[in-house]
Write an enzyme that holds these catalytic residues in place. Structure first.
Site, PDB file in Angstrom:
ATOM      1  N   SER A 789      14.568  13.296 -75.636  1.00 59.88           N
ATOM      2  CA  SER A 789      13.899  12.146 -76.245  1.00 59.88           C
ATOM      3  C   SER A 789      12.614  11.724 -75.540  1.00 59.88           C
ATOM      4  O   SER A 789      11.957  10.785 -75.984  1.00 59.88           O
ATOM      5  CB  SER A 789      14.862  10.954 -76.298  1.00 59.88           C
ATOM      6  OG  SER A 789      15.228  10.545 -75.000  1.00 59.88           O
ATOM      7  N   LYS A 832      18.210   1.514 -76.418  1.00 54.82           N
ATOM      8  CA  LYS A 832      16.837   1.671 -75.915  1.00 54.82           C
ATOM      9  C   LYS A 832      15.967   0.472 -76.270  1.00 54.82           C
ATOM     10  O   LYS A 832      15.147   0.017 -75.456  1.00 54.82           O
ATOM     11  CB  LYS A 832      16.225   2.960 -76.459  1.00 54.82           C
ATOM     12  CG  LYS A 832      16.853   4.227 -75.876  1.00 54.82           C
ATOM     13  CD  LYS A 832      16.266   5.480 -76.487  1.00 54.82           C
ATOM     14  CE  LYS A 832      16.894   6.725 -75.875  1.00 54.82           C
ATOM     15  NZ  LYS A 832      16.378   7.975 -76.455  1.00 54.82           N
TER      16      LYS A 832
END
Length: 935
Positions: A789, A832
Site C-alpha cells: 500500500s 488508516k
C-alpha cells in the site's frame, strides 16, 4: 373489549387424561402409552378423519394432519376438553410415546366411552391481562428461587436470617415449588414469558395459556380457566395470578415461623427449648419417613429390620433403567445401558470393575436426556428485545448481531409451524397402524466462527448470545489441545477414562441445547501420536454428522444438532480448509479510537466503578482524557489494556476517598498521577532538521499489526553517483518490490518525456535522475514493515526528490501502484483514516478510486438507524457501480461524514497522473502515454 366467536360441532375420539392432568392450547405434550392403548387410540381415526367437519377444522387452524382428538381433563364431571392434534406416534422398546399439541378449547355436548360431540368456538379477540401483576409474579418467582438456592444465607451472621432460610427449605410447599419451577423447560419458558409480557403487545391469549400450563396452579383454577370464555377467562386468569402472588408473598413468608422458633429461647429454659426443638425435628423426620413409605420407596417389615430393597445402593440406577422408554435415547444406547446394568447386578460391589461400571452408569444417568412425556412451550423470542440485549452488552459488531437475529427469526417461524412434524402412518397387513421413527429436526443450529484480534469481545459476545437465547452457556478452551480423546472421550477400557469435553459440557449445563463456546480453535494442537484433535472437530461441527455424535466413553450416538456452537480464533488462516468450510465466519475488526471512547463511557468505566466499590458518579473523565489513554498508553485492537488503566484510576480514586481527599474529575494532566507515563510518546511528525531541503519526504499511511492505523513517514535523499536505490528501515519483500516499481516508473516517465514542461526542463530532470544515488529510509527501524500500500507514496517521494518540489505536510496517502501507473485498492482504510486524524496535522488523504466502497461501508456502519443504513447502502452501491462504469468519481454523504467526523478531505486517485495533479494542484502534470492510455 368484547369477545366474538363462531361455533360448530364435530364428533371426535376421546382421550381421558390421568387424574389432575389438563392440556392447554398451544402446548405440545408427550404422553407414554403401552403399545395396546396407543394402537386403540390410533384405530379410532379410521372413520372420523373422513368427516368433512374434521377436515374443515384442520384447515381452519392450519393443520396438515386431520388426526384430532378431544383430551378430557382428569377431573370429575368435566364438560370441557382440549382439542389436540396428534403429531406422531414414536415406537420405543416396550411403550409408545404419543405427541399431542393443543389446538383450541372444546365444550362437550354429548359423549360416550370412546367418542364425544364437541362444540368448538373460535375466538377472534381476547382482553389483555394486567401486565403489572404479571411482572410482579415473575419478580416473586425470581426472588423465591434465588433466595431458596442461596447457600450463602446459611453462613450469614444474622441468626434470625439463617433460621428463616432453613425453615423455608423445610416447608413442603417451598420444596415442591422449587422442584417444579427449577426444571429446565419450565425456567426457560418463564424467562421467555417475562420478556413477552414486558413488551405489552403480542398474542396474550397464547401467553396466558402457556403460563397456566407452566405454573402449578390448583386444578380447580386450571379447569375454570379452560372452561371460561372471553372476558370471563381473563377474570379467572387474574385470579390465578393473584393466587400465585399470594402464595409467594404470604404463604412462603417464614418470618412468623422464625419468630416462634426464636421465641423458644425466651419462654422456657434452655433445656426445655432444646427439647421443643428436638421434638420439632423428630416429628419432621417421622413424617418424612411415612411419606417415603407412602410412595412405595421403602417397606418396613418389622421393628429395626428392612428389606433388601432398602439397602440396594443401585435403586436410582434401577429406576432410570426402568424408565428408559421415557427418554429420547438412541435405541442401541437403551439396549447397552440395560445390558450393562444387568452385568452390574451380577458383580461384587468390592471389585474394581463394579466401581468402573457404576461410575459409567451414573454419568449416563446424569446427562440431561430429553423426556418424551414433557411438553414443549413455543413462546417466540422477541427480536426487538433480543436486539436491545445484544446492544446493551456490546458496542458495534453489527454482522454478528444480525446473524443471531436471523437465527432467532428462523427459530420463531419453526415454533409457529403447526404441526411441527406431520405424523406418518404406515398400515400393515391388518387394521392396526404402525409408525415410522421420529423424524429428525429440520432446524439446525448455526455453527459460528468469530475471528478477530485479541480483546475485541469474542468470548463475551458468545456469552451474550446465550443470554439472548435464554440458554445455558459453557466454555471449552481447545487451545493447545493435542489429544483427540479429550474431545471424543476415552474408551472405558482405559484406567481413569472420562467422557469428552462436549459430553462434560452437556452434563454441567444440564441441557441438550446449550451455547457451547470453543475458544481459540486456531491454536488447537496438530497431528500427534495421540491423534488429530482438529479432525475430531470435523464431526462435532458438521450439522450433517453431529446428529449421531459418537463419544468413545458413552458408547452410543448422541444428538448434538440442537447445540449452538460458537468458535473463536485470532487467525482465520491457521484453520484447515475442511474445518473452516464447516463454519460461518464472522470477522470482528479491532476497535478504532472513537469506538474505544464510547465503549469506555458506556461499559468499562461503570463496570470498574462497581468493582472498586464506588458510586456511578464517583469518577468523571471527558473524551479527551479517554482518547489520550487509548492512543498514548495502549497499542491494541481490543480494550483489555484500556480497561486495566481505567481500573487503576478507579482504585486510585478509592484510595483517595478513604483518605478524604477524593475529587471526581480526571483530566489529561492527572493521568501520570494514576497510571504513570505513557508507554510510548507519539509524535505528530518526525520533525524537520536544520539542513533538510523539504523535498523527498512524504506521509504514508500504515495498518499496524495491533489493528490500528498510523502515519508512516518516507524519506529520500539523493547523492551524486550512478542511478540506484538503497532501502533501510526493516522493509519487507513486498515493500522492496514496490520501491523497485517506483524507481522504474519514474525513470520511464522521465525517459519518455511524459512530464509536462519545456524540453530543457525535461532533459534536466532526466540528467538529475540518472546521476543520483537514492537512499530510501522509513523511520522506526526496529519495527518491520511490509505490504503493497505504499506504492504511490514511494513513487511520489522519488518524484519529489527529482523535481526538488516539496510535498505538503498536511497530505497523506495510501495505495498500490503498477508499472503502468495504475493505482490499485488496498485494505485497512478505516484504520488508516483514523491514524491520519490522530496524527494531528493531516487534513487531506489520497485514496485509490476503488476504495470508495470502503468509505461507504464505514459510513453505513456508523449509522444507528439500521433500516435506514440498509436502504442507503443499496443506494450508494448502485450509484458507485454506475460511476465506475462511466469512469467518474463523486464526493457525497460518506465523504462529507468523514470530513465532519475526522476533519479529513478525501481525494480519490485512479492513476499516478491523478496523484501529481492532486498533490501540486496542477503545477506538475503528465502528458501523453498514461493520459492517452486512460482514454
Amino acid at each position: 373489549m368484547s369477545s366474538k366467536s363462531s361455533a360448530w360441532q364435530v364428533e371426535l375420539p376421546v382421550h381421558r387424561l390421568e387424574r389432575n392432568l389438563i392440556f392447554l392450547p398451544g402446548i405440545t405434550y408427550r404422553v407414554v402409552f403401552d403399545k395396546q392403548k396407543a394402537l386403540d387410540l390410533a384405530s379410532r381415526w379410521s372413520a372420523k378423519e373422513r368427516s368433512e367437519r374434521v377436515a374443515a377444522i384442520a384447515s381452519r387452524f392450519g393443520l396438515s394432519s386431520k388426526h384430532l382428538v378431544a383430551c378430557v381433563p382428569g377431573y370429575p364431571d368435566s364438560d370441557t376438553c382440549t382439542v389436540c392434534v396428534v403429531n406422531g406416534f414414536y415406537e420405543m422398546s416396550e411403550t409408545t410415546v404419543v405427541s399431542f399439541k393443543g389446538v383450541t378449547r372444546g365444550y362437550i355436548v354429548q359423549s360416550d366411552e370412546d367418542t364425544a360431540t364437541v362444540e368448538i368456538q373460535e375466538e377472534t379477540s381476547v382482553p389483555h391481562p394486567d401486565t403489572k401483576d404479571m411482572i410482579r409474579l415473575f419478580d416473586n418467582i425470581d426472588q423465591f428461587l434465588t433466595y431458596y438456592k442461596d447457600e450463602g444465607t446459611l453462613d450469614s451472621e444474622d441468626k434470625e436470617e439463617r433460621s428463616r432460610h432453613i425453615l423455608l427449605r423445610l416447608t413442603p410447599l417451598a420444596t415442591l415449588l422449587n422442584a417444579q419451577l427449577s426444571a429446565s423447560d419450565v425456567s426457560a419458558g418463564l424467562k421467555r414469558l417475562r420478556q413477552a409480557y414486558g413488551r405489552k403487545s403480542g398474542d396474550f391469549a397464547h401467553y396466558n395459556d402457556v403460563l397456566v400450563a407452566l405454573f402449578p396452579f390448583p386444578i380447580e383454577l386450571k379447569i375454570s380457566y379452560l372452561r371460561s370464555k372471553g372476558a370471563e377467562r381473563i377474570e379467572v386468569f387474574n385470579k390465578c395470578v393473584a393466587f400465585a402472588n399470594k402464595v409467594f408473598e404470604e404463604h412462603l413468608d417464614t418470618s412468623y415461623l422464625a419468630e416462634i422458633w426464636s421465641s423458644l429461647d425466651h419462654h422456657s429454659s434452655k433445656a426445655q427449648s432444646n427439647v421443643s426443638r428436638s421434638q420439632f425435628i423428630s416429628n419432621h423426620l417421622r413424617n418424612l419417613r411415612r411419606l417415603v413409605e407412602e410412595m412405595g420407596l421403602m417397606r418396613v417389615t418389622g421393628r429395626g429390620s428392612r428389606t433388601a430393597e432398602d439397602n440396594d445402593e443401585n435403586k436410582s440406577i434401577q429406576d432410570f433403567v426402568d424408565s428408559l422408554d421415557k427418554y429420547l435415547i438412541n435405541e442401541d444406547g437403551k439396549r447397552l445401558i440395560a445390558k450393562d446394568f444387568e452385568r452390574l447386578k451380577q458383580m461384587q460391589s468390592s471389585s474394581s470393575d463394579y466401581q468402573v461400571l457404576r461410575a459409567y452408569l451414573e454419568i449416563i444417568m446424569d446427562l440431561p436426556w430429553q423426556r418424551l412425556d414433557s411438553f414443549v412451550e413455543s413462546v417466540n423470542v422477541d427480536l426487538a428485545r433480543a436486539r436491545e440485549q445484544l446492544d446493551a452488552d456490546h458496542y458495534g459488531m453489527e454482522s454478528a448481531k444480525e446473524r443471531i437475529l436471523e437465527y432467532l427469526a428462523v427459530l420463531n417461524l419453526h415454533n409457529q409451524k403447526q404441526p411441527r412434524h406431520e405424523p406418518e402412518f404406515v398400515y400393515g397387513t391388518g387394521d392396526e397402524p404402525t409408525t415410522k421413527e421420529r423424524p429428525a429436526s429440520t432446524l439446525k443450529a448455526p455453527i459460528l466462527l468469530l475471528t478477530g484480534p485479541p480483546g475485541v469481545g469474542k468470548t463475551s459476545l458468545a456469552r451474550s448470545i446465550a443470554t439472548t437465547l435464554g440458554r445455558k452457556f459453557q466454555r471449552i478452551s481447545v487451545g493447545g489441545l493435542n489429544d483427540f480423546a479429550d474431545l471424543k472421550g476415552h474408551r472405558r477400557t482405559y484406567v481413569g477414562a472420562i467422557p469428552g469435553l462436549i459430553v462434560q459440557a452437556l452434563r454441567r449445563s444440564q441441557s441438550m441445547n446449550p451455547v457451547i463456546l470453543l475458544d481459540e480453535v486456531d491454536k488447537i494442537g496438530s497431528n500427534s501420536r495421540k491423534g488429530d484433535p482438529e479432525a475430531a472437530l470435523l464431526e462435532i461441527l458438521d450439522p450433517e454428522q453431529n446428529t449421531n455424535f459418537h463419544d468413545h466413553y458413552i458408547g452410543f450416538p448422541i444428538d448434538l444438532s440442537q447445540i449452538l456452537f460458537v468458535c473463536t480464533s485470532n487467525d482465520l488462516w491457521q484453520l484447515s480448509d475442511p474445518l473452516r468450510d464447516r463454519m460461518e465466519v464472522i470477522e470482528l475488526a479491532g476497535y478504532n479510537y472513537m469506538e474505544k471512547v464510547e465503549i469506555s463511557k458506556k461499559y468499562l468505566i461503570p463496570r470498574q466503578l462497581e468493582r472498586a466499590g464506588l458510586s456511578s458518579d464517583a469518577v468523571a473523565m471527558d473524551d479527551e482524557t479517554i482518547l489520550k489513554m487509548a492512543t498514548h498508553y495502549t497499542s491494541e485492537p481490543g480494550i483489555r489494556n484500556l480497561e486495566r488503566l481505567i481500573a487503576a484510576i478507579c482504585r486510585g480514586k478509592a484510595v483517595e476517598r478513604q483518605m478524604g481527599e477524593a475529587t471526581k474529575t480526571v483530566t489529561v494532566h492527572d493521568l501520570a498521577k494514576y497510571i504513570g507515563s505513557p508507554s510510548h510518546l507519539r509524535a505528530t511528525a518526525a520533525g524537520e532538521t536544520k539542513f533538510q531541503k523539504g523535498y523527498g519526504v512524504v506521509n504514508g499511511l500504515s495498518y499496524n499489526s495491533d489493528g490500528s492505523g498510523s502515519l508512516l513517514r518516507f524519506e529520500m535523499i539523493g547523492l551524486p553517483g550512478s542511478q540506484k536505490m538503497n532501502c533501510t528501515g526493516r522493509l519487507g519483500e513486498v515493500l522492496l518490490e514496490s520501491s523497485q516499481i517506483a524507481n522504474t516508473l519514474v525513470g520511464y516517465l522521465l525517459h519518455n518525456n511524459l512530464v509536462a514542461g519545456t524540453q530543457e526542463f525535461r532533459d534536466e530532470l532526466l540528467k538529475r535522475y540518472e546521476n543520483t544515488s537514492v537512499h530510501l529510509h522509513v523511520p522506526e527501524g526496529a519495527i518491520s514493515k511490509d505490504g503493497p500500500s505504499a506504492g504511490i507514496t514511494m513513487t511520489l517521494c522519488l518524484m519529489s526528490l527529482v523535481l526538488r518540489k516539496k510535498v505538503p505536510e498536511t497530505l497523506a496517502m495510501t495505495g498500490e501502484i503498477t508499472l503502468t501507473g495504475k493505482v490499485l485498492p488496498i485494505g485497512g482504510v478505516r484504520e488508516k483514516l483514523l491514524g491520519a486524524h490522530l496524527a494531528g496535522k493531516v487534513n487531506k488523504v489520497l485514496l485509490p478510486r476503488q476504495n470508495r466502497k470502503d468509505v461507504i461501508e464505514d459510513f453505513i456502519y456508523n449509522l444507528r438507524n439500521r433500516e435506514l443504513a440498509k436502504e442507503l447502502f443499496a443506494k450508494f452501491l448502485d450509484e458507485e457501480e454506475q460511476l465506475l462504469k462511466e469512469g467518474r468519481t463523486h464526493a457525497g454523504e460518506p465523504e462529507k461524514w468523514v470530513y465532519q467526523t475526522l476533519g479529513l478531505e478525501i481525494v480519490y486517485v485512479d492513476d499516478f497522473s491523478d496523484v501529481l495533479a492532486s498533490v501540486w494542484e496542477g503545477e506538475v502534470l503528465l502528458t501523453g502515454g498514461i493520459r492517452e492510455a486512460r482514454i
